[in-house]
Design an enzyme around this catalytic site. Sequence first.
Site, PDB file in Angstrom:
ATOM      1  N   ARG A  89      46.339  39.363  36.137  1.00  0.00           N
ATOM      2  CA  ARG A  89      47.115  40.364  36.980  1.00  0.00           C
ATOM      3  C   ARG A  89      46.750  40.198  38.473  1.00  0.00           C
ATOM      4  O   ARG A  89      47.308  40.565  39.198  1.00  0.00           O
ATOM      5  CB  ARG A  89      47.954  41.025  36.935  1.00  0.00           C
ATOM      6  CG  ARG A  89      49.275  40.729  35.410  1.00  0.00           C
ATOM      7  CD  ARG A  89      50.394  41.675  35.717  1.00  0.00           C
ATOM      8  NE  ARG A  89      50.089  43.373  35.838  1.00  0.00           N
ATOM      9  CZ  ARG A  89      51.031  43.766  35.932  1.00  0.00           C
ATOM     10  NH1 ARG A  89      52.328  44.027  36.447  1.00  0.00           N
ATOM     11  NH2 ARG A  89      50.714  44.979  36.123  1.00  0.00           N
ATOM     12  N   ASP A  90      45.313  39.935  38.628  1.00  0.00           N
ATOM     13  CA  ASP A  90      44.482  40.163  39.930  1.00  0.00           C
ATOM     14  C   ASP A  90      43.843  39.270  39.692  1.00  0.00           C
ATOM     15  O   ASP A  90      42.361  39.484  40.721  1.00  0.00           O
ATOM     16  CB  ASP A  90      44.490  41.883  40.346  1.00  0.00           C
ATOM     17  CG  ASP A  90      43.660  41.814  41.622  1.00  0.00           C
ATOM     18  OD1 ASP A  90      44.272  40.768  42.453  1.00  0.00           O
ATOM     19  OD2 ASP A  90      43.335  42.980  41.976  1.00  0.00           O
TER      20      ASP A  90
END
Length: 272
Positions: A89-90
């Site tokens: 997610r990052d």
Amino acid sequence: ADENRIAIERFRREAEAAATLRSPHTIELYDYGVAEDGTFYYVMELLDGIDFQELVQKHGALPSERVIHLISQACDSLGEAHLAGLVHRDVKPSNILACRMGLRVDYVKVLDFGLVKNDPRNAEKQLELTSAGAVSGTPSYMAPESINGVGTVGPASDVYALGCVAYWLLTGQTVFKAANSTMMMMQHLQASPVPPSLKAPHPVPRDLEEIVMRCLAKEADDRPRDAAELAQLLSKCRVAMPWSDTRAHDWWRGNRAAEIPVENRTGAIIIQ
């Protein structure tokens, strides 16, 4: 207090995720826990390398064969995470390093699993690190479903971000340009990316360009489904002169030999 709780939870989650992953391309965790005074700590390997953000800022866009070499290694890390039901997610250039590891160079390490989340297709209840309706990630590298909440944030969201990272490595530019974060997110939702071959200083083979553009599809179902599938596609790309150990060593000798390690992700990281 709320911010502190979230910070501690992010570090705890990163430590637990890193502890379960065995890919040599995921940063290695040696120890983590809570000290007697309640301080959370973890101990990770010290890396001698340069992150992809700085790599391009200092040395310019990379030839396609090197991009394939680097992104494929990142896929090894994220592919294992996806298989384990985790979504990073990052994913962004500053979270991926090209390193010297023993005698090897251009060895990739993926960092910062602090926003990691179980794939929502797993039934397990999630602890949210963001308030309801909030987005998490970095705007220049966020998949549409991460922004608008329509559809599932899953492995294909990391694949979108990897497509953005590949675009950065190939062109020295982000996929979209915008004056602020909100406008950047709108671009990811609505705008069509310019093919990287039109911006890259080096030739971009058609099959590589097609893969990058597939990664950048607005709909998750139109992308490679996870990092392992992306790695398979990259392995079939034809390049005139594949990236080799010799070329990698020549580059490091010429560009990085005299430098102190840029990235000091050192021993203990402590959260008060």
